[in-house]
Design a protein around this motif. Structure first.
Motif, PDB file in Angstrom:
ATOM      1  N   ARG A 252       0.809  -1.214   0.000  1.00 53.16           N
ATOM      2  CA  ARG A 252       0.000   0.000   0.000  1.00 53.16           C
ATOM      3  C   ARG A 252       0.847   1.271   0.000  1.00 53.16           C
ATOM      4  NH1 ARG A 252      -2.379   2.502   3.800  1.00 53.16           N
ATOM      5  NH2 ARG A 252      -1.498   1.163   5.409  1.00 53.16           N
ATOM      6  N   THR A 253       1.992   1.203   0.638  1.00 52.11           N
ATOM      7  CA  THR A 253       2.750   2.430   0.847  1.00 52.11           C
ATOM      8  C   THR A 253       3.982   2.449  -0.050  1.00 52.11           C
ATOM      9  OG1 THR A 253       4.160   1.468   2.521  1.00 52.11           O
ATOM     10  CG2 THR A 253       2.054   2.351   3.251  1.00 52.11           C
ATOM     11  N   GLU A 254       4.721   3.530   0.106  1.00 54.87           N
ATOM     12  CA  GLU A 254       5.970   3.642  -0.645  1.00 54.87           C
ATOM     13  C   GLU A 254       7.048   2.759  -0.047  1.00 54.87           C
ATOM     14  OE1 GLU A 254       4.978   5.983  -3.560  1.00 54.87           O
ATOM     15  OE2 GLU A 254       7.087   6.258  -3.090  1.00 54.87           O
ATOM     16  N   ALA A 255       6.699   2.077   1.031  1.00 58.15           N
ATOM     17  CA  ALA A 255       7.707   1.387   1.816  1.00 58.15           C
ATOM     18  C   ALA A 255       8.568   0.437   0.987  1.00 58.15           C
ATOM     19  CB  ALA A 255       7.024   0.619   2.941  1.00 58.15           C
ATOM     20  N   ALA A 256       7.925  -0.270   0.073  1.00 60.21           N
ATOM     21  CA  ALA A 256       8.689  -1.269  -0.666  1.00 60.21           C
ATOM     22  C   ALA A 256       9.769  -0.651  -1.538  1.00 60.21           C
ATOM     23  CB  ALA A 256       7.747  -2.118  -1.519  1.00 60.21           C
ATOM     24  N   LYS A 257       9.663   0.666  -1.781  1.00 59.58           N
ATOM     25  CA  LYS A 257      10.696   1.316  -2.595  1.00 59.58           C
ATOM     26  C   LYS A 257      12.048   1.297  -1.900  1.00 59.58           C
ATOM     27  CE  LYS A 257       8.242   3.732  -5.950  1.00 59.58           C
ATOM     28  NZ  LYS A 257       7.198   4.715  -5.707  1.00 59.58           N
ATOM     29  N   ALA A 258      12.044   1.065  -0.596  1.00 58.35           N
ATOM     30  CA  ALA A 258      13.322   0.962   0.112  1.00 58.35           C
ATOM     31  C   ALA A 258      14.209  -0.081  -0.545  1.00 58.35           C
ATOM     32  CB  ALA A 258      13.082   0.584   1.570  1.00 58.35           C
ATOM     33  N   PHE A 259      13.585  -1.070  -1.162  1.00 53.48           N
ATOM     34  CA  PHE A 259      14.342  -2.171  -1.733  1.00 53.48           C
ATOM     35  C   PHE A 259      14.826  -1.884  -3.157  1.00 53.48           C
ATOM     36  CE2 PHE A 259      13.593  -5.274   1.603  1.00 53.48           C
ATOM     37  CZ  PHE A 259      12.498  -4.724   2.253  1.00 53.48           C
ATOM     38  N   ASN A 260      14.503  -0.710  -3.689  1.00 55.70           N
ATOM     39  CA  ASN A 260      14.948  -0.383  -5.047  1.00 55.70           C
ATOM     40  C   ASN A 260      16.344   0.205  -5.018  1.00 55.70           C
ATOM     41  OD1 ASN A 260      12.407  -1.152  -5.704  1.00 55.70           O
ATOM     42  ND2 ASN A 260      11.726   0.843  -6.454  1.00 55.70           N
ATOM     43  N   LEU A 261      17.327  -0.656  -5.077  1.00 57.32           N
ATOM     44  CA  LEU A 261      18.708  -0.184  -4.999  1.00 57.32           C
ATOM     45  C   LEU A 261      19.096   0.630  -6.229  1.00 57.32           C
ATOM     46  CD1 LEU A 261      20.451  -3.303  -3.455  1.00 57.32           C
ATOM     47  CD2 LEU A 261      19.565  -1.278  -2.313  1.00 57.32           C
ATOM     48  N   GLU A 262      18.336   0.533  -7.331  1.00 62.86           N
ATOM     49  CA  GLU A 262      18.662   1.325  -8.525  1.00 62.86           C
ATOM     50  C   GLU A 262      18.557   2.815  -8.253  1.00 62.86           C
ATOM     51  OE1 GLU A 262      16.496  -1.492  -8.051  1.00 62.86           O
ATOM     52  OE2 GLU A 262      15.027  -0.448  -9.302  1.00 62.86           O
ATOM     53  N   GLU A 263      17.869   3.193  -7.170  1.00 61.95           N
ATOM     54  CA  GLU A 263      17.752   4.614  -6.862  1.00 61.95           C
ATOM     55  C   GLU A 263      19.082   5.199  -6.401  1.00 61.95           C
ATOM     56  OE1 GLU A 263      14.688   5.104  -3.983  1.00 61.95           O
ATOM     57  OE2 GLU A 263      13.068   4.454  -5.307  1.00 61.95           O
ATOM     58  N   GLU A 264      20.014   4.340  -6.027  1.00 61.97           N
ATOM     59  CA  GLU A 264      21.306   4.834  -5.538  1.00 61.97           C
ATOM     60  C   GLU A 264      22.259   5.071  -6.702  1.00 61.97           C
ATOM     61  OE1 GLU A 264      22.344   5.318  -2.348  1.00 61.97           O
ATOM     62  OE2 GLU A 264      20.408   4.802  -1.444  1.00 61.97           O
ATOM     63  N   ALA A 265      23.143   6.049  -6.515  1.00 64.22           N
ATOM     64  CA  ALA A 265      24.130   6.340  -7.561  1.00 64.22           C
ATOM     65  C   ALA A 265      25.063   5.157  -7.755  1.00 64.22           C
ATOM     66  CB  ALA A 265      24.941   7.569  -7.152  1.00 64.22           C
ATOM     67  N   PRO A 266      25.476   4.903  -8.997  1.00 65.25           N
ATOM     68  CA  PRO A 266      26.361   3.761  -9.246  1.00 65.25           C
ATOM     69  C   PRO A 266      27.633   3.790  -8.408  1.00 65.25           C
ATOM     70  CG  PRO A 266      25.522   4.592 -11.322  1.00 65.25           C
ATOM     71  CD  PRO A 266      25.034   5.536 -10.256  1.00 65.25           C
ATOM     72  N   ARG A 267      28.192   4.986  -8.176  1.00 65.98           N
ATOM     73  CA  ARG A 267      29.455   4.992  -7.425  1.00 65.98           C
ATOM     74  C   ARG A 267      29.233   4.580  -5.975  1.00 65.98           C
ATOM     75  NH1 ARG A 267      29.098   8.758  -4.073  1.00 65.98           N
ATOM     76  NH2 ARG A 267      27.795  10.565  -4.528  1.00 65.98           N
ATOM     77  N   VAL A 268      28.013   4.848  -5.471  1.00 59.80           N
ATOM     78  CA  VAL A 268      27.695   4.396  -4.113  1.00 59.80           C
ATOM     79  C   VAL A 268      27.603   2.877  -4.086  1.00 59.80           C
ATOM     80  CG1 VAL A 268      25.929   4.374  -2.322  1.00 59.80           C
ATOM     81  CG2 VAL A 268      26.511   6.519  -3.476  1.00 59.80           C
ATOM     82  N   ARG A 269      26.918   2.337  -5.076  1.00 56.79           N
ATOM     83  CA  ARG A 269      26.773   0.879  -5.137  1.00 56.79           C
ATOM     84  C   ARG A 269      28.132   0.220  -5.319  1.00 56.79           C
ATOM     85  NH1 ARG A 269      21.722  -1.256  -8.346  1.00 56.79           N
ATOM     86  NH2 ARG A 269      22.250  -2.963  -6.930  1.00 56.79           N
ATOM     87  N   ASP A 270      29.012   0.869  -6.101  1.00 54.72           N
ATOM     88  CA  ASP A 270      30.360   0.327  -6.281  1.00 54.72           C
ATOM     89  C   ASP A 270      31.117   0.339  -4.964  1.00 54.72           C
ATOM     90  OD1 ASP A 270      30.894   1.887  -9.548  1.00 54.72           O
ATOM     91  OD2 ASP A 270      29.915   0.005  -8.964  1.00 54.72           O
ATOM     92  N   ALA A 271      30.949   1.414  -4.194  1.00 59.83           N
ATOM     93  CA  ALA A 271      31.698   1.537  -2.941  1.00 59.83           C
ATOM     94  C   ALA A 271      31.336   0.410  -1.966  1.00 59.83           C
ATOM     95  CB  ALA A 271      31.432   2.891  -2.304  1.00 59.83           C
ATOM     96  N   TYR A 272      30.056   0.044  -1.945  1.00 58.21           N
ATOM     97  CA  TYR A 272      29.653  -1.060  -1.064  1.00 58.21           C
ATOM     98  C   TYR A 272      30.172  -2.390  -1.585  1.00 58.21           C
ATOM     99  CZ  TYR A 272      26.447   1.545   1.968  1.00 58.21           C
ATOM    100  OH  TYR A 272      25.920   2.402   2.903  1.00 58.21           O
ATOM    101  N   GLY A 273      30.385  -2.454  -2.900  1.00 52.15           N
ATOM    102  CA  GLY A 273      30.802  -3.731  -3.482  1.00 52.15           C
ATOM    103  C   GLY A 273      29.640  -4.383  -4.193  1.00 52.15           C
ATOM    104  N   ARG A 274      29.872  -4.753  -5.437  1.00 56.23           N
ATOM    105  CA  ARG A 274      28.784  -5.328  -6.252  1.00 56.23           C
ATOM    106  C   ARG A 274      28.685  -6.826  -5.979  1.00 56.23           C
ATOM    107  NH1 ARG A 274      25.479  -1.800  -9.424  1.00 56.23           N
ATOM    108  NH2 ARG A 274      26.676   0.089  -9.815  1.00 56.23           N
TER     109      ARG A 274
END
Lengths: 447, 537
Positions: A252-274
């Motif tokens: 019902r809510t926007e809550a599930a969007k928390a799981f959309n990792l595509e919203e993060e910048a690629p360099r952030v995702r790279d920093a965490y490790g792919r």
């Protein structure tokens, strides 16, 4: 029995829908709420458990004995805390030495994976009829909110197919069960790819179901369920209802969007490790930002898997690789939390189910060793920059300040502002404390 | 259960005397009815002792669904339900059970039940690789009606090394059996693993704790554990290699073992402390197998009876079912002893016990609660709700929706390189989150999968080619009859009056969009998402 919340909101929702608001969420308010929460000094604590499946070698991570017979090839490096030295293969997390307390004198009695996992995650040995709840469920019950759109306990990539004991809510009931994402198990085919596997599946309505009918269906289902539950008291139908309530809330809510990792910048995702663990830590940060009080991220290997830290062979090569993955993800997590002002209110727990032998075996590996090993507590509620306890020159036994599983979990509770002696009703009628009463928490590390 | 009206009785009896029996089913010994009655007497005595009030009997709809799930592992089809409800014969429930026991679904269902038992409890990935072979090994023997004790002896004494050359791939060959070997391989051919497994599965005695130290809750000492494991000491554990499993070795005459991390060597000894008499060329595993399955073994028959009871009632007379070796007291000790004795008397014919249990009044109580005392599981004062296994969930969905799976190619099973099938995806999603069937838990992800997932969406879409499609297309049904058809397919019963009062107008009005077809699809969706569907009650 609680009144189900979703049928009330359905009316609001229908109003919004009739007014032409696209999507059936109350858009915007959740983000505002999350931001407000982060700045609020009264903000409740959150906990991120980094679970190292397999039993990580303490002598090659946080309790090195360089130059000794069993020390192995790794060198020590300094951290940002004077006197605290850790493995050279954890350079990024070393910069947060001042925020971490290393417990070097963990000493437990269980050396088999499944039982030890259960023991360390619940605080009690998994024998007999009592279904002990896992740490996440205990914490979710104490500091979670029943009305929150996201579940209070999210588990990323748990290695449950080796045994469910120690991963569930036990006698606390289905309300405190984790939402699980990224789980790998033997029936699933080739890896779906991290992005897909870390999403909550099936959270969107199928395309050809219109929202009015979806709401009508839920209403009809609610009627059926209340009749059935009334006639059949027991855990099973209640669990079904609870799961549906929470599932609808997630939809019902926007809550599930928390799981959309595509919203993060690629360099952030790279920093965490792919890899699964790295992206899992990123997800943990996003969930904590949105008010989830307990997230656990399992590191089962370099990219998924299970018992990856169980280095009976080729320990040094393997731990170096694992450390690289761990270092990138954990350090980036700490950095991000700090930047968002969340580090002071988020406790990070690093642990496995036991440590590994000082003795190096003929396959260049280390074997199970619950006698003397290390865990790390970092972030909120913790007085960092210190190591507690000692395993002496060779690491073969605890010499100072032994910490058992109850001592450890009681410490975690105190850091989170939870009373470890609080009792919950168990499934055998007897009330059971969150942590066993023999616990002697390590108060030296509590801020 | 409906009783005959007085007038009909003598007339039917007269007919029966004149006509030959219409159904040539298995002989109906009085033994089944006898044991059923004795079960009921023991349970009734238990009510008195506990102050429990039993629930009323289940009606035919409740009974057929329950028995189908328990015996055949899936829900009945709508026409099977219709036939059963319309059948007026007084013994139809027992004949239903007899029919199901002769069918292929019984063997498939129970092959899975035993398979899940035979796999190592910690469920590791390597062990699950052997699941299909173990399952088919059991299925072959169930189909042949092999007595249970013979099956256990066969498994315990199975050859693990082929007599000549590499293992053949055809199962059930004269001397070497791939299926039985799978059980040993799943336990890594380690004597201690196999011994623990055998004790847990066949004797209901969980010895694992005693492997490293004296058992904390029971009388088993560490030495005892290893003396018992010594029966399997002739097996050579396999060397770990990438992928392949090296052939095992089996010194069938060896019966001593060194306790790990010690210098102590112990000789094989039975769990009750007796020493085996070793001859010249001892057959060690055979000696153990015979002791284990002997009629006077204190655990074997009781454990088996207890497991079967737990299967049908959701909880054993001893609970947990592998606690026979501890201080846990049976809820109805004389009943358990009686069931065990009957098993032995009927030469471990499991079907006999199934017939007796399902014929008992206790089994046929409704699951609807009418008194608080019925919530105590081991009072057996009402039927408890039981969770379904992942296979049962999927198979019941298939039965309800008329789903047809596309044929799959051969090759590696899903999860080991093969592609996912619809079935395998379901199995992984619906793996149980609780070890207790009566406390079955639904997870958020399972809820989402049933609500929005492709399978249910397809089955409840207007383009459905299965049940919903048939109901929508049938021109001669009115809305009430269409609804009843959906109810029969999904829940194995027609609508109740209060449900009809709610749903017939809903469908006639057509729901939010005024389309009765969409409204019917809504109702079908609701049924498939209900607790009543996903649970065995």
């Amino acid at each position: 029995m609680k009144r189900d919340s979703y049928s009330l909101s359905r009316r609001d929702w229908l109003k919004l829908s009739a007014a032409g608001v696209v999507g059936y969420s109350m858009s915007g308010w959740l983000e505002n709420l999350a931001n407000a929460a982060a700045q609020d000094p009264q903000r409740k604590r959150a906990c991120i458990l980094l679970w190292m499946s397999g039993g990580p070698s303490q002598m090659d991570t946080f309790d090195l004995k360089p130059g000794t017979l069993n020390g192995g090839p790794y060198k020590e490096i300094a951290t940002s805390a004077p006197g605290l030295r850790i493995s050279e293969h954890l350079p990024k997390i070393a910069k947060f030495g001042d925020r971490m307390a290393v417990l070097r004198s963990m000493s437990t009695k269980e050396g088999e994976h499944v039982r030890a996992t259960s023991l360390l995650r619940t605080g009690y040995m998994p024998t007999g009829p009592i279904q002990y709840p896992t740490l996440g469920s205990l914490v979710a019950k104490e500091i979670g909110s029943d009305e929150a759109p996201l579940p209070n306990f999210v588990s990323v990539a748990p290695t449950r197919f080796f045994g469910v004991s120690g991963f569930g809510p036990g006698f606390l009931g289905p309300q405190y069960a984790p939402l699980v994402v990224g789980e790998t198990n033997p029936f699933m085919g080739p890896n779906q790819g991290t992005d897909q596997s870390l999403k909550v599946q099936d959270v969107d309505l199928p395309r050809d179901v219109d929202r009015a009918h979806a709401a009508a269906r839920l209403d009809l289902l609610q009627d059926m369920e209340s009749e059935f539950v009334a006639a059949h008291p027991g855990v099973a139908p209640l669990s079904h209802q609870t799961a549906y309530n929470r599932a609808v809330r997630l939809m019902r809510t926007e809550a599930a969007k928390a799981f959309n990792l595509e919203e993060e910048a690629p360099r952030v995702r790279d920093a965490y490790g792919r890899n699964l663990f790295g992206q899992g830590c990123l997800l943990a940060r996003r969930l904590v930002e949105r008010g989830v009080p307990f997230v656990e991220v399992t590191m089962g290997g370099l990219n998924g898997g299970a018992f990856g830290w169980d280095t009976h062979q080729g320990n040094f090569d393997r731990v170096k690789q694992l450390s690289a993955v761990l270092d990138a993800a954990w350090a980036t997590l700490m950095t991000d939390l700090k930047e968002r002002g969340l580090l002071d209110s988020t406790l990070i727990v690093w642990m496995g189910e036991f440590g590994r032998t000082p003795r190096i075996n003929p396959q260049q590996g280390r074997d199970h060793f619950p006698n003397a090993w290390s865990t790390v507590l970092a972030g909120g509620g913790i007085k960092g920059g210190q190591a507690v306890g000692s395993t002496g020159k060779n690491g073969t036994a605890v010499e100072e300040r032994p910490v058992g599983v109850s001592d450890f979990l009681a410490t975690v509770c105190l850091a989170l502002g939870i009373d470890p002696s609080k009792k919950n009703n168990s499934n055998v009628g007897r009330p059971i404390r969150i942590v066993d009463k023999s616990a002697n928490p390590v108060r030296e590390v509590i801020a | 259960m409906r009783s005959l009206r007085w007038g009909a009785g003598p007339a039917l009896l007269g007919l029966a005397l004149l006509c030959p029996p219409l159904h040539a089913g298995p002989p109906r010994p009085d033994a089944v009815a006898d044991l059923a009655a004795r079960i009921d007497r023991h349970i009734a005595a238990g009510y008195a002792a506990r102050g429990a009030v039993p629930a009323p009997p289940a009606d035919d709809a409740e009974y057929i669904r329950r028995v189908y799930l328990d015996v055949a592992g899936h829900t009945p089809s709508a026409w099977e339900v219709r036939e059963f409800l319309a059948d007026k014969s007084p013994d139809k429930r027992r004949r239903l059970v007899d029919r199901l026991l002769e069918g292929p679904h019984y063997t498939a269902n129970f092959a899975r039940v035993w398979r899940d038992l035979l796999l190592p409890q910690n469920n590791n990935q390597t062990a699950r690789f052997f699941a299909p072979q173990i399952e088919s090994w059991v299925r072959v023997r169930l189909r042949e009606d092999r007595p249970y004790d013979a099956m256990v002896r066969e498994l315990l004494t199975a050859a693990v090394v082929p007599p000549n050359g590499p293992p053949r791939s055809t199962p059930g060959g004269p001397a070497f059996d791939q299926g039985a070997l799978a059980f040993y391989q799943a336990n890594e051919l380690l004597p201690e693993n196999i011994a623990s497994a055998a004790s847990r599965i066949f004797l209901g005695v969980k010895l694992e704790c005693a492997q490293c130290h004296d058992h904390p809750f029971a009388q088993w000492k560490k030495n005892q554990f290893w003396e018992y494991a010594a029966f399997f000491s002739g097996l050579r554990p396999q060397v770990r290699q990438q992928g392949a499993f090296s052939p095992a070795q089996d010194n069938g005459e060896r019966h001593e073992i060194k306790i790990p991390n010690t210098e102590t060597v112990v000789q094989a000894r039975f769990l009750d402390g007796k020493q085996p008499q070793w001859g010249d060329k001892p057959k060690v595993r055979k000696t153990l197998a015979e002791w284990m399955t002997a009629p006077d073994n204190p655990y074997f028959a009781r454990a088996t009876a207890n497991r079967l009871w737990a299967h049908f009632f959701g909880v054993g007379i001893i609970d947990p079912v592998d606690d026979l070796g501890t201080d846990t007291l049976p809820s109805h000790p004389e009943l358990l002893d009686e069931l065990a004795a009957e098993l032995v008397k009927h030469r471990f014919d499991l079907k006999f016990l199934v017939r007796a249990i399902t014929a008992s009044k206790t089994y046929q109580l409704t699951s609807t609660a009418t008194h608080d005392s019925q919530n105590e599981p081991q009072a057996f004062a009402r039927m408890l709700l039981k969770g379904l296994t992942p296979e049962q969930v999927f198979d019941s969905l298939v039965a309800a929706t008329g789903y047809r799976e596309r044929p799959q190619g051969r090759g590696m099973p899903p999860g080991f390189g093969g592609p996912n099938t619809v079935r395998s995806e379901f199995l992984s999603k619906f793996a149980n989150a609780s070890d207790k069937r009566t406390e079955h838990q639904t997870s958020i992800l399972q809820a989402l999968s049933l609500m929005n997932g492709k399978f249910v969406a397809d089955a409840t879409g207007l383009q459905s080619e299965g049940t919903l499609g048939a109901v929508l297309d049938a021109p001669f049904l009115d809305n009430r009859e269409r609804l009843d058809a959906l109810y029969l397919a999904a829940l194995s019963r027609p609508m109740r009056p209060q449900e009809a009062a709610r749903l017939v107008p809903y469908v006639t009005k057509g729901g939010p969009s005024g389309d009765p077809r969409k409204a019917l699809a809504d109702v079908f969706w609701v049924l498939l998402n209900s607790s009543e569907f996903i649970l065995n009650h």
